[in-house]
Design an enzyme around this catalytic site. Structure first.
Site: not given
Length: 438
Positions: A117, A140, A185
């Site tokens: 990303k 981010n 995660h």
């Protein structure tokens, strides 16, 4: 819709850059929030204005439960019991992305995915700049999004992690993209991969144009209120074709760009360039500006970057690899006639690395397992694994074993925070160790 925060008791959780940007956001509106940080000594404590009350070391239940609005930083899990209780009591919990979404009047391109990303967001930003747009990149990567509200812009490009999307509800993107979804995660999400995937896909909820670049069916894909572009279907107009070790991007059977004309290497980067082209076409950017920018674009630091290639040994820094799939992608991009020396290690975040077992068995590879979860990682393929404590020990060992034709790959597949402050520090130390030892 205009949001009025003046009557609300506002609490910010997290005193990092995101938290500081939230404080400034409310102060500009004449509202004084409170703030909490779980650390007893946060590095940005000195940036807290004297007018703002704060608490350190614990998420104080009293402050949380007496609040009307809580703004949570991405580093703090939304699934902590006290926050689940707050939601049940009707206390609103949002991200800084949500605050940003409520204020923005110009188009937003939103990009998420387990991997890639940052590269795609940066590519698209550079293309937009080359086209003449006043564009800002944040989220981010780059600036906290609330900082960007101070800038006059024609377009915002925001990179979003699942952590940021957990508490984002009204984001209206002109274009939303999910690049890929793979296990990551898992220690964050109580309900596992399905919950992580659902959060990632929420980026599409209020988008005008939805770009899909992975092989998974999505409910409501044929929703007529949206325009869907599926890059992995046979019906897609956009493809990367591989011919005699060449990768060429095509649109509607027309050759657009031979990747040998760029500085990009690896199938994942060819995919990133393809998605950037699709986003840019959807924005109706001039094709010549798109191609010109992609030809000049260099891979971001710590992302499958060749840093040393002498005596027939290629050393590759892919420290940004923080999940198991990113390691697999990196291995797919290597064309080595010799042995691959893979540096694997750190905090595995409860991910299932056993999916690499059959993969490792097919490769001529030695796996150097280091860091917090080195023992767990070494069990994946015991006969090909070496367990060491640190990255430095691994480099010394590899320098003694590697011969001409070999490739050394730092693609740890894990978080760096067990031994380093960030993946950037991990990558920089890798580079320094090579210079010092090799």
């Amino acid at each position: 819709m205009l949001y009025n925060y003046s009557t609300k008791k506002i609490l910010i959780l997290g005193m990092g850059l995101t938290g500081i940007s939230c404080i400034n956001f409310f102060l500009k509106k004449g509202i004084v929030p409170k703030i909490i940080d779980e650390s007893t000594c946060p590095i940005y404590l000195h940036k807290i204005p004297k007018i703002v009350k704060y608490k350190l070391g614990i998420l104080d239940p009293q402050w949380i439960l007496e609040s009307d609005l809580i703004v949570i930083s991405p580093g703090i899990s939304s699934f902590k019991p006290i926050l689940l209780k707050a939601r049940l009591l009707g206390i609103e919990i949002v991200s800084d992305i949500e605050l940003f979404s409520r204020e923005v009047a110009v188009p937003i391109i939103s990009i998420t995915g387990t991997n890639g990303k940052s590269t795609v967001a940066t590519m698209v930003t550079e293309i937009a700049k080359n086209t003449g747009y006043k564009v800002y990149l944040g989220g981010n990567i780059g600036f906290p999004v609330l900082h960007m509200l101070d800038q006059k812009a024609d377009l915002y490009v925001i990179e979003l992690s699942s952590f940021q999307l957990e508490n984002t509800f009204t984001l209206k993107s002109k274009i939303a993209v999910v690049l890929n979804i793979s296990e990551d995660h898992m220690n964050r999400y109580p309900k596992g991969f399905k919950q992580y995937k659902k959060i990632k896909l929420s980026i599409y909820n209020q988008a005008d144009i939805c770009i899909i670049n992975f092989n998974q069916k999505i409910k409501n894909l044929n929703n007529n209120s949206k325009k869907w572009i599926d890059l992995k279907s046979k019906k897609s107009n956009y493809h990367v074709y591989y011919d005699k070790k060449q990768a060429i991007i095509y649109h509607k059977n027309q050759k657009i760009l031979n990747m040998s004309e760029t500085f990009l290497h690896g199938h994942h980067n060819y995919d990133n360039a393809l998605v950037s082209l699709v986003i840019s076409d959807a924005m109706e950017f001039p094709r010549n500006s798109i191609i010109e920018t992609l030809k000049k674009f260099s891979t971001l630091p710590h992302r499958f970057t060749i840093i040393h290639n002498k005596k027939g040994i290629c050393w590759i820094n892919d420290s940004k690899s923080t999940n198991v799939n990113s390691t697999k992608v990196a291995l797919d991009s290597i064309q080595s006639i010799g042995t691959i020396h893979l540096l694997l290690g750190g905090d595995s975040k409860s991910a299932n690395f056993n999916i690499l077992k059959d993969y490792f068995n097919k490769l001529k590879i030695i796996i150097y397992c280091f860091g917090q979860d080195r023992l767990y990682l070494s069990k994946i393929c015991k006969e090909k694994s070496i367990t060491i404590q640190t990255l430095q020990q691994a480099i010394i060992l590899i320098s003694q074993k590697a011969v001409s034709g070999d490739t050394v790959l730092l693609s740890p597949g894990c978080s760096s925070l067990d031994q380093f402050s960030s993946f950037e520090e991990r990558g920089n130390i890798f580079i320094k160790l090579i210079k010092d030892i090799i």
